[in-house]
Design an enzyme around this catalytic site. Sequence first.
Site, PDB file in Angstrom:
ATOM      1  N   GLY A  59       1.041  -1.111  -0.160  1.00 54.30           N
ATOM      2  CA  GLY A  59      -0.114  -0.026  -0.010  1.00 54.30           C
ATOM      3  C   GLY A  59       0.935   1.250  -0.039  1.00 54.30           C
ATOM      4  CD  GLU A  60       2.494   5.889  -0.476  1.00 55.50           C
ATOM      5  OE1 GLU A  60       2.359   5.258  -1.643  1.00 55.50           O
ATOM      6  OE2 GLU A  60       3.655   6.377  -0.004  1.00 55.50           O
TER       7      GLU A  60
ATOM      8  CB  CYS B  44       5.168  -3.941  -1.491  1.00 52.25           C
ATOM      9  SG  CYS B  44       5.675  -2.752  -2.813  1.00 52.25           S
TER      10      CYS B  44
ATOM     11  CG  HIS C 286       2.592  -6.285  -4.265  1.00 49.73           C
ATOM     12  ND1 HIS C 286       1.579  -5.929  -3.366  1.00 49.73           N
ATOM     13  CD2 HIS C 286       3.312  -5.204  -4.807  1.00 49.73           C
ATOM     14  CE1 HIS C 286       1.987  -4.715  -3.182  1.00 49.73           C
ATOM     15  NE2 HIS C 286       2.946  -4.235  -4.126  1.00 49.73           N
TER      16      HIS C 286
ATOM     17  CD  GLU D 281       0.149  -8.879  -2.117  1.00 51.25           C
ATOM     18  OE1 GLU D 281       1.020  -9.553  -1.911  1.00 51.25           O
ATOM     19  OE2 GLU D 281       0.352  -7.904  -2.281  1.00 51.25           O
TER      20      GLU D 281
HETATM   21  N1  GLN Z   1       5.616   2.962  -2.957  1.00 51.56           N
HETATM   22  C1  GLN Z   1       5.156   2.656  -1.768  1.00 51.56           C
HETATM   23  C2  GLN Z   1       5.549   3.145  -0.521  1.00 51.56           C
HETATM   24  O1  GLN Z   1       6.918   3.733  -0.657  1.00 51.56           O
HETATM   25  C3  GLN Z   1       5.064   0.964  -1.710  1.00 51.56           C
HETATM   26  C4  GLN Z   1       4.266   0.367  -3.002  1.00 51.56           C
HETATM   27  C5  GLN Z   1       3.571  -0.653  -2.746  1.00 51.56           C
HETATM   28  O2  GLN Z   1       3.424  -1.415  -1.552  1.00 51.56           O
HETATM   29  N2  GLN Z   1       3.201  -1.533  -3.691  1.00 51.56           N
HETATM   30  O3  GLN Z   1       5.306   2.984   0.609  1.00 51.56           O
END
Ligand code: GLN
Length: 194
Positions: free
Chosen positions: A46-47, A77, A175, A177
């Site tokens: 995610g972010e 990620c 990822h 999943e």
């Molecule tokens: N770019 C995101 C970050 O820096 C990570 C991206 C992702 O989880 N697919 O948090």
Amino acid sequence: MIIGVLALQGDFIEHCNLLSRLGVETREIRLATQLEGLSGLIVPGGESTTIGKLATTFDLIEPLRQFGSTRPVWGTCAGAILLSRDAQREQPLLEMMDIQIERNAFGRQIDSFEIDLPVARIDDSERPFPAVFIRAPLIEGAGDGVDILARLPDDSGQGKIVAAQEGHLLATSFHPELTGDDRLHRYFLGMVRE
Ligand code: GLN
């Protein structure tokens, strides 16, 4: 056995779906009290800044650290960023793993791609794993206690690290999943059962 998936933001549903397909009970985690009784936890992509800020707001940072001090946690990620001790920016991190991260390491030109990668320790490890990278981080550095499970291919054979394990903690830049390949999820379940 119940596996928790941190469900503050990002693709937690995809992890839950894959685990359900493997016959595993899952629980979406938004509150510290929900960590009780879990055998392991996944921190999804995610972010990472958003997930970290929400975890701070909901008083989850310390309970998550506590959980991860003895039980298996896997970050994919953004989740891998959160597990790291250093992401070279000001943002809340769990600082559980001795890895250093470079966020958004592939820049804008190639912000997502898929590549078949050999990953150590998973079933049938000779067969490459379809690794999906989306604005992915790289693991730039890892301490002595960290085992490297996968690297990006390069001529030197010492390509950038994209999967690593430190005891009961696992981090992948990509990822698993989002593919039909459940070998990394099964590997994590093996860590949980150990
Ligand atoms: N770019 C995101 C970050 O820096 C990570 C991206 C992702 O989880 N697919 O948090």
